[in-house]
Structure formats: C-alpha cells, structure tokens
Design an enzyme around this catalytic site. Structure first.
Site, PDB file in Angstrom:
ATOM      1  CE  LYS A 209       0.605   1.174   4.508  1.00  0.00           C
ATOM      2  NZ  LYS A 209       0.793   2.478   5.175  1.00  0.00           N
ATOM      3  CB  THR A 266      -1.744   4.642   2.894  1.00  0.00           C
ATOM      4  OG1 THR A 266      -1.852   3.913   4.114  1.00  0.00           O
ATOM      5  CG2 THR A 266      -0.307   5.100   2.733  1.00  0.00           C
ATOM      6  CB  SER A 272      -0.469   9.124   3.539  1.00  0.00           C
ATOM      7  OG  SER A 272       0.398   8.286   2.810  1.00  0.00           O
TER       8      SER A 272
END
Length: 352
Positions: A209, A266, A272
């Site tokens: 991710k 994210t 993030s």
C-alpha cells in the site's frame, strides 16, 4: 498454504496472559502513538528513543513535539535511550523502527532482548536484498519461532490515532491465542483491534500500500482527480492480491482492514508520508528534493517498491504499478511518461 488453513482461527485452548509491561522500540510518530494506545488501554509502557533528549522530553514533559505536536502522553508512558533499561522486565516488545533498518537494530538489541515474549512488528515493508517480510527478518535475527511474532496493521494514520479518533486494526499471528493476548493489550476506547492468522497477507498488504500511495500522490501532483486515484487504488489492490495469492495469503485479507482499509487511508490522506512524497514527485521534484523537503525522511514506498518488484519477479507476478514506481524513484523516468506507458499497455480482462 490452502485457503482454509490460512483462514481458520481455532477456539482458544490455553488462554495466554495479557502483557502488562510493554516496551516500544522506536520513538517516531507511530511508535509514540502506539505507546499511547497501550497506556490508554491500561498498560505500563517504556519507549526506547535513539536520542536521549527525546527520551527526556517524553518522560518529563509527556510530549514528543517533533513527531506528535500538541499531543499529551499518558503518565504510564516513560522513555529511555538505554536499550537494556527499556527492555528490562518487558512482557512484550513492540518493534517500531523503519523496515529497512529493522535488521540492524534488532541485531544490536539482541543481547538484551528478553526471550520468549511476543515480538510485535509495526514495520511495513519488504527488506531490500533478501526480499523478506518483517516477521521473517525478526524470526531470522532472533531465532524466535513464527508463533512468537505478531504483526499489527491497518488504517492507522498516527496523528489521527494520537488524537483519539476511532480506528481499527488487525493483530496477525499464526498462534491465534497469542494474537488474542495482544488484542486485549491494545484494546481501548478509541482503538479496536481484530485478530487474523494470515501474517503473509497482512504484511504484503502493508508493504504494497505504501507503493500504491506513492502513485496516488504522483497523480495528484500531476493534477489528476478522483477518477485517476480511484483507478490506481483499485488496480493497486489487484496487484497486491495477485502477489499475496502466489505466496499463500488468504484473499479475504486484502478486502479487510490490513488490505483495502489501509490502502484507502494511505492513498487518500494528506497525513500519509507516502502520498505527500509522491505528490512532490508528481510536481516535478526529484527524490532527493522531496527527501530534503520532508526533513531528510524517505517514504517507505520509495525503498519498498524495489524489493517488492524483485519479490514479484521472483514469483512471476505482474505488478505494473510497482514497476512504474521503481522506475520513477530509481531510474529517473518522469511520472507523466509512465502514465502514458501504463495506459498504452495491452488491453485485457479486468480479472486476467
């Protein structure tokens, strides 16, 4: 590993005690936040900080302004820069250092690391060179069995959790009873953990991710909107699920908190580091310029894109977005050129 055996979580046969004295090794934003979660859940927590002045600030002022401005830490949290002191009497050890420095740090801590206690990994990445997941690195360095290593993952942006905004997470361990013990240790009024026995899936999702978040940030930096970002998230999810399936993960893991949950958080949030780093690259900055602008910190995805790419190639898995991020970060290919290349790829079925 067959899907059924991955998914099974047996009825608890031998209840394990909930750890009460817990050491967190690492005083960054997530390590400090996780210490707060533990203390708010009723545990006594010691943080190991690399710098003595950070340890002193945490213990005396109950703050860590460099990483969590305006957050007051519970009095159950103290800190030290001496690893032996931090680990003395620990009933569980939380590893909260970056993935690419985990091996070196663990090796230095090995002489004072307590034996037999749960080793809880917060790091999300695949090690460069070895292509090992973090639980594999921990087991290799410490000699601990896989059943002693626990992974915590999920949509857990540190600043939001530290502000006590409701969040959920996954506690993954091959030993379900140990996962339950850690689940109890971190359960609190704003933090809800679930258990899983699929460590492979949780770790691969957590590592991948970060790479996909880089691509979403680049898209934003190029001026693209929600359609583009949604497409990248969805195709990124397909990539990580393909790799996970090849390595024996449970497909359901990628539809859960450690998978799509962490991916959406994210890839979508300005909090993030991977997304904001990618956005700088999309606006035309180099990796070095983006790193300088973020105080010398490199987003995990910048390094993990290379190790995940090698892992995918070793297992014959097609991961075009991961390959694209490697080329932008390490081969000086421009994001705009890669967008054109990705859209010029051979047409195929969505599930092909």
């Amino acid at each position: 590993m067959p899907e059924a055996s991955v998914r099974q979580e047996t009825t608890q046969q031998r209840p394990l005690p909930t750890p009460q004295r817990i050491t967190v090794l690492g005083a960054g934003s997530w390590g400090t936040t996780f210490a707060k979660v533990l203390a708010d859940a009723g545990r006594d927590v010691t943080i190991w900080a690399r710098r003595a002045e950070v340890a002193e600030e945490i213990t005396e002022k109950h703050t860590n302004e460099a990483y969590l401005p305006d957050v007051v830490l519970p009095r159950r949290v103290r800190a030290t820069s001496d690893a032996a002191s931090a680990l003395a009497g620990a009933e569980a050890v939380v590893l909260a250092v970056p993935s690419q420095s985990l091996r070196a740090n663990l090796t230095s801590w090995l002489p004072v690391l307590p034996t037999g206690v749960p080793l809880v990994s917060l790091a999300k990445g695949v090690e460069l060179g070895t292509m090992k997941r973090m639980s594999e690195v921990i087991a290799e360095v410490t000699g601990a069995p896989a059943e002693q290593v626990v992974v915590v993952s999920g949509p857990n942006l540190a600043v939001e959790v530290a502000a006590e905004q409701p969040a959920a997470a996954v506690v993954a361990c091959p030993d379900h009873d140990r996962a339950v013990a850690i689940q109890r240790a971190i359960s609190g009024p704003y933090f809800r953990p679930y258990t899983n026995v699929d460590v492979v899936g949780c770790e691969l999702a957590g590592a991948c991710k970060n790479v996909i978040a880089l691509s979403c940030g680049m898209a934003a930096g190029l001026g693209y909107g929600a359609n583009t970002v949604a497409s990248l998230i969805t195709r990124g999810l397909a990539e990580m699920a393909r790799l996970g399936g090849k390595l024996g993960a449970d497909p359901l893991t990628f539809a859960g908190l450690a998978g799509v949950g962490d991916l959406v958080a994210t890839c979508s949030s300005s909090l993030s580091r991977n997304r904001t780093f990618g956005e700088r690259l999309g606006r035309g900055e180099t990796v070095a310029q983006a790193q300088e602008a973020t105080g010398g910190q490199v987003a995990e995805g910048v390094k993990s894109c290379s190790s995940i790419r090698e892992l995918a190639r070793a297992h014959g898995v097609d991961m075009p977005l991961t390959d694209a991020m490697h080329r932008v970060c390490h081969e000086d290919v421009t994001p705009r050129k890669l967008v054109a290349e990705l859209f010029d790829r051979a047409k195929k079925s969505e599930w092909g």
